[in-house]
Scaffold this motif. Structure first.
Motif, PDB file in Angstrom:
ATOM      1  N   ASN A  38     -64.906  24.708   4.296  1.00  0.00           N
ATOM      2  CA  ASN A  38     -64.244  25.125   5.531  1.00  0.00           C
ATOM      3  C   ASN A  38     -65.326  25.484   6.543  1.00  0.00           C
ATOM      4  O   ASN A  38     -66.498  25.148   6.346  1.00  0.00           O
ATOM      5  CB  ASN A  38     -63.260  26.279   5.278  1.00  0.00           C
ATOM      6  CG  ASN A  38     -63.910  27.435   4.548  1.00  0.00           C
ATOM      7  OD1 ASN A  38     -65.000  27.886   4.914  1.00  0.00           O
ATOM      8  ND2 ASN A  38     -63.257  27.923   3.514  1.00  0.00           N
ATOM      9  N   GLN A  39     -64.956  26.175   7.594  1.00  0.00           N
ATOM     10  CA  GLN A  39     -65.915  26.469   8.651  1.00  0.00           C
ATOM     11  C   GLN A  39     -66.964  27.493   8.236  1.00  0.00           C
ATOM     12  O   GLN A  39     -68.011  27.600   8.873  1.00  0.00           O
ATOM     13  CB  GLN A  39     -65.175  26.971   9.896  1.00  0.00           C
ATOM     14  CG  GLN A  39     -65.974  26.881  11.184  1.00  0.00           C
ATOM     15  CD  GLN A  39     -66.346  25.444  11.530  1.00  0.00           C
ATOM     16  OE1 GLN A  39     -65.507  24.558  11.483  1.00  0.00           O
ATOM     17  NE2 GLN A  39     -67.605  25.205  11.860  1.00  0.00           N
ATOM     18  N   THR A  40     -66.705  28.213   7.140  1.00  0.00           N
ATOM     19  CA  THR A  40     -67.631  29.269   6.727  1.00  0.00           C
ATOM     20  C   THR A  40     -68.601  28.833   5.638  1.00  0.00           C
ATOM     21  O   THR A  40     -69.711  29.357   5.557  1.00  0.00           O
ATOM     22  CB  THR A  40     -66.865  30.509   6.225  1.00  0.00           C
ATOM     23  OG1 THR A  40     -66.132  30.173   5.045  1.00  0.00           O
ATOM     24  CG2 THR A  40     -65.909  31.012   7.285  1.00  0.00           C
ATOM     25  N   GLY A  55     -57.941  32.340   8.943  1.00  0.00           N
ATOM     26  CA  GLY A  55     -58.410  30.957   9.010  1.00  0.00           C
ATOM     27  C   GLY A  55     -57.583  30.122   9.957  1.00  0.00           C
ATOM     28  O   GLY A  55     -58.118  29.279  10.695  1.00  0.00           O
ATOM     29  N   TRP A  87     -60.671  27.948  10.960  1.00  0.00           N
ATOM     30  CA  TRP A  87     -61.663  27.780   9.901  1.00  0.00           C
ATOM     31  C   TRP A  87     -61.290  26.662   8.921  1.00  0.00           C
ATOM     32  O   TRP A  87     -62.173  26.084   8.292  1.00  0.00           O
ATOM     33  CB  TRP A  87     -61.818  29.073   9.112  1.00  0.00           C
ATOM     34  CG  TRP A  87     -62.563  30.151   9.833  1.00  0.00           C
ATOM     35  CD1 TRP A  87     -63.199  30.049  11.036  1.00  0.00           C
ATOM     36  CD2 TRP A  87     -62.755  31.497   9.389  1.00  0.00           C
ATOM     37  NE1 TRP A  87     -63.781  31.242  11.378  1.00  0.00           N
ATOM     38  CE2 TRP A  87     -63.525  32.150  10.388  1.00  0.00           C
ATOM     39  CE3 TRP A  87     -62.363  32.203   8.269  1.00  0.00           C
ATOM     40  CZ2 TRP A  87     -63.906  33.489  10.270  1.00  0.00           C
ATOM     41  CZ3 TRP A  87     -62.731  33.546   8.147  1.00  0.00           C
ATOM     42  CH2 TRP A  87     -63.489  34.174   9.147  1.00  0.00           C
ATOM     43  N   ASP A  88     -60.014  26.407   8.769  1.00  0.00           N
ATOM     44  CA  ASP A  88     -59.564  25.520   7.700  1.00  0.00           C
ATOM     45  C   ASP A  88     -59.004  24.200   8.210  1.00  0.00           C
ATOM     46  O   ASP A  88     -58.293  23.498   7.488  1.00  0.00           O
ATOM     47  CB  ASP A  88     -58.496  26.235   6.856  1.00  0.00           C
ATOM     48  CG  ASP A  88     -58.993  27.574   6.325  1.00  0.00           C
ATOM     49  OD1 ASP A  88     -60.113  27.609   5.805  1.00  0.00           O
ATOM     50  OD2 ASP A  88     -58.258  28.570   6.451  1.00  0.00           O
ATOM     51  N   TYR A 101     -69.792  36.047   6.468  1.00  0.00           N
ATOM     52  CA  TYR A 101     -68.491  35.996   5.805  1.00  0.00           C
ATOM     53  C   TYR A 101     -68.639  36.231   4.305  1.00  0.00           C
ATOM     54  O   TYR A 101     -67.901  37.043   3.716  1.00  0.00           O
ATOM     55  CB  TYR A 101     -67.834  34.647   6.072  1.00  0.00           C
ATOM     56  CG  TYR A 101     -66.583  34.401   5.276  1.00  0.00           C
ATOM     57  CD1 TYR A 101     -65.378  34.987   5.649  1.00  0.00           C
ATOM     58  CD2 TYR A 101     -66.600  33.577   4.151  1.00  0.00           C
ATOM     59  CE1 TYR A 101     -64.223  34.764   4.916  1.00  0.00           C
ATOM     60  CE2 TYR A 101     -65.452  33.349   3.419  1.00  0.00           C
ATOM     61  CZ  TYR A 101     -64.269  33.948   3.804  1.00  0.00           C
ATOM     62  OH  TYR A 101     -63.129  33.725   3.069  1.00  0.00           O
TER      63      TYR A 101
END
Length: 224
Positions: free
Chosen positions: A127-129, A70, A75-76, A164
């Motif tokens: 987050n990004q996922t 991440g 991602w975070d 993911y």
């Protein structure tokens, strides 16, 4: 122990009102039985948990890998979280839930509490996922106490999020959740035993918890 999704969907939890555009990932039963007033204590113990300190090497390793990935892929970051990439679920709360306590702050995990009732607690992460929700529900049993069910509800962020979630599913089910839930159960029973909040039928309290409880009682007697 993993439970059928219907165990969660068949109950009138308030979280259903807020997550109609989310999907139910899975449902689990937390180990142990709580006394009538132990639900807030259990919620606090979960919020104070830290997977990086888990007794399971596999859990510690997988979380360390996830945080590192991440960090490398961004991602975070703050622009991927609550209030940035997605609005918080607190913006969806009806008036009665908005006036209820939101719940405890988390010590280690990047979750935020959404609401806390006498039989429900919801916390969210983004987050990004994905945008995810952990829901803990209090379910009464025939012992006079309750068991707790944990539901994981998610909204993946596009193809990345779907890929993911599919990739980590076997790791969550086989490696991460079983030891984490056992640790939650041990922590909860130990804290509840010391506070005198377990029902008499609970026979699975660790011996060290009973010893701590007796020590606290002796201290209280000595002080009086």
């Amino acid at each position: 122990m993993r439970l059928p999704n219907s165990v969660h969907t068949s109950r009138p939890w308030r979280i259903h009102e807020l997550t109609r555009d989310f999907r139910l990932e899975d449902v689990w039963e937390l180990p142990g039985v709580g006394g009538p007033d132990a639900f807030p204590l259990m919620v606090q113990r979960i919020a104070s948990g830290d997977p990086s300190q888990s007794s399971s090497v596999a859990v510690r390793t997988l979380f360390a890998i996830r945080w590192k990935i991440g960090e490398l892929l961004g991602w975070d970051g703050p622009d991927a979280g609550l209030g940035s990439r997605v609005p918080t679920l607190r913006d969806r709360l009806p008036a009665d839930l908005r006036d209820a306590p939101s719940g405890p702050d988390f010590d280690a995990l990047p979750f935020s509490s959404v609401y806390l009732l006498e039989d429900e607690w919801a916390a969210e992460i983004a987050n990004q996922t994905m945008h995810g929700v952990m829901h803990i529900g209090r379910v009464s049993d025939d012992t006079g106490g309750f068991r707790a069910h944990m539901a994981v509800v998610v909204k993946p962020n596009g193809l990345l999020g779907s890929a993911y979630m599919a990739a980590i599913r076997p790791f969550r089910h086989l490696i991460v959740y079983p030891p984490m839930l056992r640790e939650m159960g041990r922590s909860w029973r130990a804290a509840a035993a010391c506070a005198g909040r377990l029902p008499a039928v609970e026979s699975r309290v660790p011996l060290y918890a009973l010893a701590l409880e007796r020590s606290f009682r002796r201290l209280r007697v000595a002080r009086t």
